[in-house]
Scaffold this active site. Structure first.
Site, short mmCIF file in Angstrom:
data_model
loop_
_atom_site.label_atom_id
_atom_site.label_comp_id
_atom_site.label_asym_id
_atom_site.label_seq_id
_atom_site.Cartn_x
_atom_site.Cartn_y
_atom_site.Cartn_z
CE LYS A 167 -3.72 -2.00 2.23
NZ LYS A 167 -3.90 -3.27 2.05
C1 LIG Z 1 -4.61 -3.98 1.38
C2 LIG Z 1 -4.23 -5.05 1.59
C3 LIG Z 1 -3.97 -6.63 0.93
C4 LIG Z 1 -5.28 -6.46 -0.38
O1 LIG Z 1 -5.58 -5.97 -1.26
P1 LIG Z 1 -6.88 -5.03 -2.21
O2 LIG Z 1 -6.20 -4.31 -3.18
O3 LIG Z 1 -7.50 -4.70 -1.19
O4 LIG Z 1 -7.15 -6.07 -2.69
C5 LIG Z 1 -3.62 -8.17 0.50
N1 LIG Z 1 -1.72 -7.63 1.23
C6 LIG Z 1 -1.48 -6.74 2.42
C7 LIG Z 1 -0.33 -7.11 2.63
C8 LIG Z 1 -2.37 -5.75 2.12
O5 LIG Z 1 -2.11 -4.88 2.87
#
Ligand SMILES: *Cc1c(COP(=O)(O)O)cnc(C)c1O
Length: 431
Positions: A106
């Site tokens: 993210k």
């Molecule tokens: C947010 C997140 C996900 C999921 O990603 P999406 O884009 O919401 O499908 C997977 N792994 C981690 C570590 C995350 O923080």
């Protein structure tokens, strides 16, 4: 490039408006009016570095609002760490997306959004206050992305005693333009307070509030960059299959967009935990949102993934989509077993989210030989050390960038779950 609403293709806005509004008034989602064609980038891509690739891709989305120099600066300041492709064994590779400041993928989206907003705010010469409710991970990526950015304050609301110690440190030790509010309530209470602030006319007439929502198109665009960067590191003539551990389905949407830009990916796998709304939709043809259930891959505990509407917008019907995408759900027990086995057999330690990604890839490979497989490593295992150490009976090495945070002093403001108290806080601290 302009952007339309998935609920009304006639309603088009600039990148800048899509960025600052986050969501169109009709509650749809912004999508690029045309997915740019980048087939010419593929030949010779191995000679380009991550930033070069990112610049070419970003330019096709941002060129109406920003000059080449500005886009270069946005990339320079947001794509500041690598996304290495690491071979686990044979034709199984992990794309490590956790080398950023908060150790999860993210960081890419949050940093890119922060640097584009920084430019808009500087141009408009006004102060912006971003309100974020978080159950942990999103808040820390956003806080870090906006840290030290001129003209923008970030106010994070998190549920007191309901985030991990590491997560709390990530939210409360930044200082400067980042303000942590510890709410005596749940994550849902935090979200309600933020929603109430957005409809409070009195508050909005006095201070300039905005959101940094996970559905903002500016978070999705940079996530397509690392799919191209993965391809540039791969030396294989086989068909490429990519498995993405999925919750709100943003990451996989960015991958599907990359494919439609011309990246030669044969097939995608959306791997979910027990929150199996989309796998159910694939098998039954009916979409039934569910309440989320708690799992060990908690950043994927989403019962009604918003980005599915974006994926459906790219494809005309579910059959066309099924040609490109498989969708499977895995249990916590399978996830733990995969973590333990991959450490034992391949000497590689996965976090629970990435392990779900590997499960999907292995399931696909069980039936389809002779492919090159990539799964996305979405978080560093040290983020979940409390839990993983118990399962593997050994200590995890904590990266330095995390160690530094653990020693810092927590700074937060404790508030009751009470709207007047929250709005008073905002009115007396911000303008
Ligand atoms: C947010 C997140 C996900 C999921 O990603 P999406 O884009 O919401 O499908 C997977 N792994 C981690 C570590 C995350 O923080």
């Amino acid at each position: 490039m302009n952007f339309y609403s998935t609920k009304n293709r006639g309603l088009k806005v600039s990148f800048r408006e899509a960025l600052m509004k986050g969501m169109p008034d009709d509650n749809g989602l912004y999508m690029p009016e045309k997915i740019p064609d980048h087939r010419s980038l593929i030949k010779g891509i191995e000679k380009l570095n991550f930033q070069d690739i990112s610049f070419v891709l970003a330019k096709s989305f941002l060129n109406n609002n920003f000059s080449n120099e500005e886009i270069e600066e946005i990339i320079d300041k947001s794509i500041t760490f690598d996304s290495p492709l690491v071979n686990i064994i044979d034709n199984i590779n992990i794309l490590e997306l956790f080398h950023g400041p908060t150790l999860a993928f993210k960081d890419f989206g949050a940093r890119f959004m922060a640097r584009t907003m920084e430019k808009v705010v500087a141009y408009e010469n006004q102060e912006l206050n971003i309100l974020v409710a978080t159950s942990g991970d999103t808040g820390s990526a956003v806080a870090n992305g906006f840290y030290n950015i001129e003209g923008i304050n970030v106010i994070i609301l998190y549920p007191s005693n309901k985030v991990s110690i590491i997560q709390e440190k990530q939210l409360t030790t930044l200082d400067k333009n980042i303000y942590a509010l510890e709410i005596k309530g749940t994550f849902d209470d935090c979200q309600k307070l933020v929603k109430q602030a957005f409809i409070d006319k009195n508050l909005k007439s006095k201070i300039n509030v905005s959101s940094a929502n996970s559905i903002n198109i500016a978070r999705l665009i940079p996530q397509s960059f690392y799919y191209f960067n993965a391809y540039s590191q791969l030396n294989s003539n086989k068909s490429i299959v990519v498995s993405v551990p999925s919750g709100n389905f943003g990451n996989i949407t960015a991958g599907i967009m990359a494919k439609h830009m011309g990246l030669p990916i044969f097939r995608f796998i959306a791997s979910t935990n027990a929150n199996n709304t989309v796998p159910q939709f694939f098998s039954s043809g009916k979409y039934k949102p569910q309440s989320s259930v708690a799992t060990i891959s908690n950043a994927m505990d989403v019962g009604n993934p918003s980005n599915l509407n974006r994926i459906m917008d790219i494809y005309n019907n579910i059959d066309a989509l099924k040609n490109d995408l498989e969708c499977w759900s895995f249990s916590d027990l399978e996830t733990i077993n995969t973590i333990v086995e991959t450490l034992g057999n391949n000497n590689y330690l996965l976090d629970p989210h990435s392990a779900v990604g590997l499960l999907g890839l292995r399931k696909y490979m069980g039936k389809n030989k002779n492919i090159e497989g990539i799964f996305l490593g979405t978080a560093h295992p040290a983020k979940f050390s409390d839990f993983i150490e118990k399962e593997i009976n050994q200590k995890i090495n904590i990266p330095n960038r995390l160690k530094k945070i653990i020693d810092k002093e927590k700074k937060s403001t404790l508030l009751n779950n009470n709207y007047p108290e929250f709005s008073d806080y905002l009115l007396s601290n911000f303008k």
